[in-house]
Write an enzyme that holds these catalytic residues in place. Structure first.
Site, PDB file in Angstrom:
ATOM      1  N   CYS A  14       0.908  -1.209   0.146  1.00  0.00           N
ATOM      2  CA  CYS A  14      -0.006   0.016  -0.110  1.00  0.00           C
ATOM      3  C   CYS A  14       0.925   1.075  -0.003  1.00  0.00           C
ATOM      4  O   CYS A  14       0.319   2.247  -0.192  1.00  0.00           O
ATOM      5  CB  CYS A  14      -1.090   0.089   1.217  1.00  0.00           C
ATOM      6  SG  CYS A  14      -2.226  -1.167   1.097  1.00  0.00           S
ATOM      7  N   LYS A  17       0.402   3.413  -3.071  1.00  0.00           N
ATOM      8  CA  LYS A  17      -0.865   4.258  -3.399  1.00  0.00           C
ATOM      9  C   LYS A  17      -0.279   5.693  -3.633  1.00  0.00           C
ATOM     10  O   LYS A  17       0.555   6.316  -3.304  1.00  0.00           O
ATOM     11  CB  LYS A  17      -1.755   4.289  -1.876  1.00  0.00           C
ATOM     12  CG  LYS A  17      -2.825   3.266  -2.146  1.00  0.00           C
ATOM     13  CD  LYS A  17      -3.550   3.402  -0.649  1.00  0.00           C
ATOM     14  CE  LYS A  17      -5.153   3.271  -0.820  1.00  0.00           C
ATOM     15  NZ  LYS A  17      -5.811   2.971   0.353  1.00  0.00           N
ATOM     16  N   ASP A  64      -8.816  -3.273  -4.504  1.00  0.00           N
ATOM     17  CA  ASP A  64      -7.585  -3.086  -4.122  1.00  0.00           C
ATOM     18  C   ASP A  64      -6.346  -3.901  -5.066  1.00  0.00           C
ATOM     19  O   ASP A  64      -6.624  -5.016  -5.355  1.00  0.00           O
ATOM     20  CB  ASP A  64      -7.037  -3.238  -2.621  1.00  0.00           C
ATOM     21  CG  ASP A  64      -7.395  -2.320  -1.824  1.00  0.00           C
ATOM     22  OD1 ASP A  64      -8.207  -1.209  -2.171  1.00  0.00           O
ATOM     23  OD2 ASP A  64      -6.643  -2.054  -0.820  1.00  0.00           O
ATOM     24  N   ASP A  87     -11.284  -4.582   3.146  1.00  0.00           N
ATOM     25  CA  ASP A  87     -12.583  -3.346   3.110  1.00  0.00           C
ATOM     26  C   ASP A  87     -13.803  -3.961   3.406  1.00  0.00           C
ATOM     27  O   ASP A  87     -14.916  -3.242   3.919  1.00  0.00           O
ATOM     28  CB  ASP A  87     -12.344  -2.676   1.822  1.00  0.00           C
ATOM     29  CG  ASP A  87     -11.305  -1.983   1.612  1.00  0.00           C
ATOM     30  OD1 ASP A  87     -10.624  -1.301   2.555  1.00  0.00           O
ATOM     31  OD2 ASP A  87     -10.597  -1.762   0.413  1.00  0.00           O
ATOM     32  N   GLY A 135     -11.715 -13.001 -13.786  1.00  0.00           N
ATOM     33  CA  GLY A 135     -10.525 -12.002 -13.602  1.00  0.00           C
ATOM     34  C   GLY A 135     -10.101 -11.413 -14.869  1.00  0.00           C
ATOM     35  O   GLY A 135     -10.473 -11.802 -15.843  1.00  0.00           O
ATOM     36  N   ASP A 223     -10.314   0.310   7.998  1.00  0.00           N
ATOM     37  CA  ASP A 223      -9.122  -0.664   8.051  1.00  0.00           C
ATOM     38  C   ASP A 223      -7.969   0.351   7.831  1.00  0.00           C
ATOM     39  O   ASP A 223      -8.294   1.183   7.019  1.00  0.00           O
ATOM     40  CB  ASP A 223      -9.409  -1.828   7.250  1.00  0.00           C
ATOM     41  CG  ASP A 223      -9.194  -1.465   5.855  1.00  0.00           C
ATOM     42  OD1 ASP A 223      -9.815  -0.405   5.374  1.00  0.00           O
ATOM     43  OD2 ASP A 223      -9.123  -2.336   5.058  1.00  0.00           O
TER      44      ASP A 223
END
Lengths: 346, 204
Positions: A14, A17, A64, A87, A135, A223
């Protein structure tokens, strides 16, 4: 051949980000769709969107994905999936179906790595009771992986980041420091034990924490991921129109996180997060600098930050401990809206 | 003047190099840090400003050279009380663990045993090298209950960075679930693992 995904990235997890400040700027100009069935939309910057199907059912929808934060493809898949599913848990939902999102450099990595990443994701999804039903993969370097997840929730039982109330105490369910430890790992400063502990935590689903929240009918939670403890707390304080006071010395930390920060091992994402929060934050006069920067540390698959009526906080903590989240701790409290949204103290 | 060239290094490596140089230099000393990375430059500047350290910089062709002068406001040396006050771990830990199997130390008179255990736990805080972990099982878990006479010392040791593991079965057996104020509840597998991995197991 031993595959080492870490060779391919500068910032993994993360930490990759985009700056929250930048994001906020751009999101302002996006038209908000108007539909009475949108129960949680973009406007409150919540963990996931929620769409009402009927009086009994709403869908929690989130995605994400990020570049690798560890060498092993299977572990990367597990962590990315746990992070994506988180999430849904943060909103109080039950994950149901998901799609893989994958960017993979097929000319640079053996295809077995591709299979391993997907296997890690799929195993983590099974643990969550989630079915991956499809996917999409494109050829891209460096690799990135994550899920788009749909969960079920009762429209009246949504846990949002606008649910914090003055008088609540704030509980964090996992120790912080994954960003610091991962940066320390790349610089060979973090011990094997620290890295192991961080990976175990990142692979841990927020499922148990979410079950405790549901049991106690908690209304406000989020979160902790890329914007760090302070960043996510700020988003929550704004959405709830309250202020939050944190005692940062109470924040549980992974292994040698404090020592690494003291050495200067402060990932770039922490400075981005500091930029994002500082105008809305009052820093205690003697606030320990290392603790301050730990509050800015971008977490990957971090813990739940829940706002709990003070009368039941002891019960919530002991339930969390018994459920295996043994480092859950009270780290602050919610007050009426004051001059600043966040108050950070030692 | 010392010059630290961090060219080619990514964040946070240049920041760590700066922090180390700052720590190792004397008050009044100056040194230069070179970086070819805008993010690292802005993060180092931010770090120095936050820590009240003076610096100037020049930029040429994407190379930043910072000249940094150490002042007395060094965050580590000048404010040790801050570290004590915040009770943050910055203590060395060794490759040994302590196993508490009882609330008393040694066999013999109970009262003496309690007293000795209290002194033993107090003395841990003064060790140059702290244990990696402390495990508590059987009657040992009662040391971690809120009414225990050593609870404050154990809290301090925990804040110094020592992980305290309490046998969950034992906590339940002595009905201390609501009273345990320290450490984390652990299972036998983890306790065995921790004991087997440690270089030494000390038992009071």
């Amino acid at each position: 051949m031993k595959i080492d995904l870490l060779q391919m990235v500068e910032t993994g997890g993360c930490s990759a980000k985009i700056s929250p400040k930048l994001l906020e700027e751009f999101l302002k100009y996006l038209p908000l769709p108007s539909d009475p069935n949108i129960l949680v939309g973009i406007d409150t910057h919540d963990d996931a969107g929620v769409y009402r199907v009927n009086d009994e059912l709403a869908l929690v929808f989130t995605t994400d994905f990020f570049p690798p934060l560890c060498s092993d493809p299977y572990e990367f898949g597990q962590i990315a999936a746990a992070n994506s599913i988180s999430d849904v848990y943060a909103m109080g939902g039950t994950p149901v179906i998901a799609l893989n999102i994958m960017m993979f450099p097929s000319s640079k990595l053996p295809l077995e790595a591709y299979a391993e990443i997907l296997k890690g994701g799929s195993d983590m999804a099974s643990e969550a009771g989630l079915r991956i039903i499809g996917g999409h993969t494109i050829d891209d370097y460096p690799p990135k992986y994550g899920l788009a997840v749909v969960g079920y929730i009762h429209p009246e039982k949504i846990i949002t980041n606008s649910g914090a109330r003055p008088g609540d105490v704030i509980i964090l369910t996992k120790p912080a420091g994954t960003g610091v430890i991962l940066a320390g790992q790349r610089l060979k400063m973090a011990s094997d034990e620290d890295v192991y502990q961080a990976k175990q935590l990142m692979k841990m689903l927020n499922k148990t924490g979410a079950e405790v929240m549901k049991k106690f009918n908690i209304k406000g939670a989020t979160d902790i991921t890329g914007f760090g403890l302070a960043g996510h707390a700020l988003i929550m304080a704004k959405a709830s129109n309250v202020s939050m006071l944190f005692n940062l010395s109470q924040v549980p930390l992974i292994g040698n996180t404090y020592r690494l920060v003291d050495e200067g091992c402060i990932p770039g994402a922490s400075f981005r997060n500091l930029d994002f929060v500082e105008n809305d934050t009052s820093f205690g006069t003697d606030l320990n600098y290392n603790l301050k920067m730990i509050a800015m540390d971008a977490q990957t698959s971090g813990g739940l930050l829940m706002c709990v009526p003070s009368g039941i906080s002891d019960h919530v903590i002991s339930d969390l401990h018994l459920a295996g989240l043994t480092q859950s701790a009270v780290i602050g409290r919610v007050t009426e809206n004051q001059e600043k949204y966040l108050y950070l103290e030692d | 003047m010392q010059i630290i060239d961090t060219s080619g290094q990514q964040c946070p490596a240049p920041l760590i190099a700066t922090n180390h140089a700052l720590r190792d230099s004397q008050t009044g000393d100056s040194f230069k840090v070179i970086t070819d990375n805008l993010t690292s430059f802005s993060n180092i500047s931010r770090f120095l400003t936050d820590n009240k350290t003076e610096f100037s910089y020049e930029e040429a062709n994407g190379i930043w050279t910072l000249t940094i002068t150490k002042r007395t406001t060094d965050r580590v040396a000048a404010r040790p009380e801050e570290y004590c006050k915040t009770e943050i771990p910055h203590f060395a830990q060794g490759d040994f663990i302590i196993a508490f199997t009882s609330d008393r130390m040694g066999d013999g008179n109970d009262e003496l045993g309690h007293l000795l255990m209290g002194n033993f736990i107090k003395a841990i805080k003064d060790l140059d090298i702290l244990p990696a972990k402390m495990v508590f099982y059987n009657k040992g878990v009662t040391l971690g209950a809120e009414e225990s006479s050593v609870i404050d010392h154990l809290k301090e040791i925990e804040k110094m960075g020592v992980a305290l593991l309490l046998c969950a079965t034992c906590v339940k057996f002595y009905s201390l679930e609501e009273k345990v104020k320290i450490g984390t509840l652990s299972n036998m597998f983890e306790i065995v693992q921790v004991m087997a991995k440690a270089g030494n197991v000390v038992k009071p």
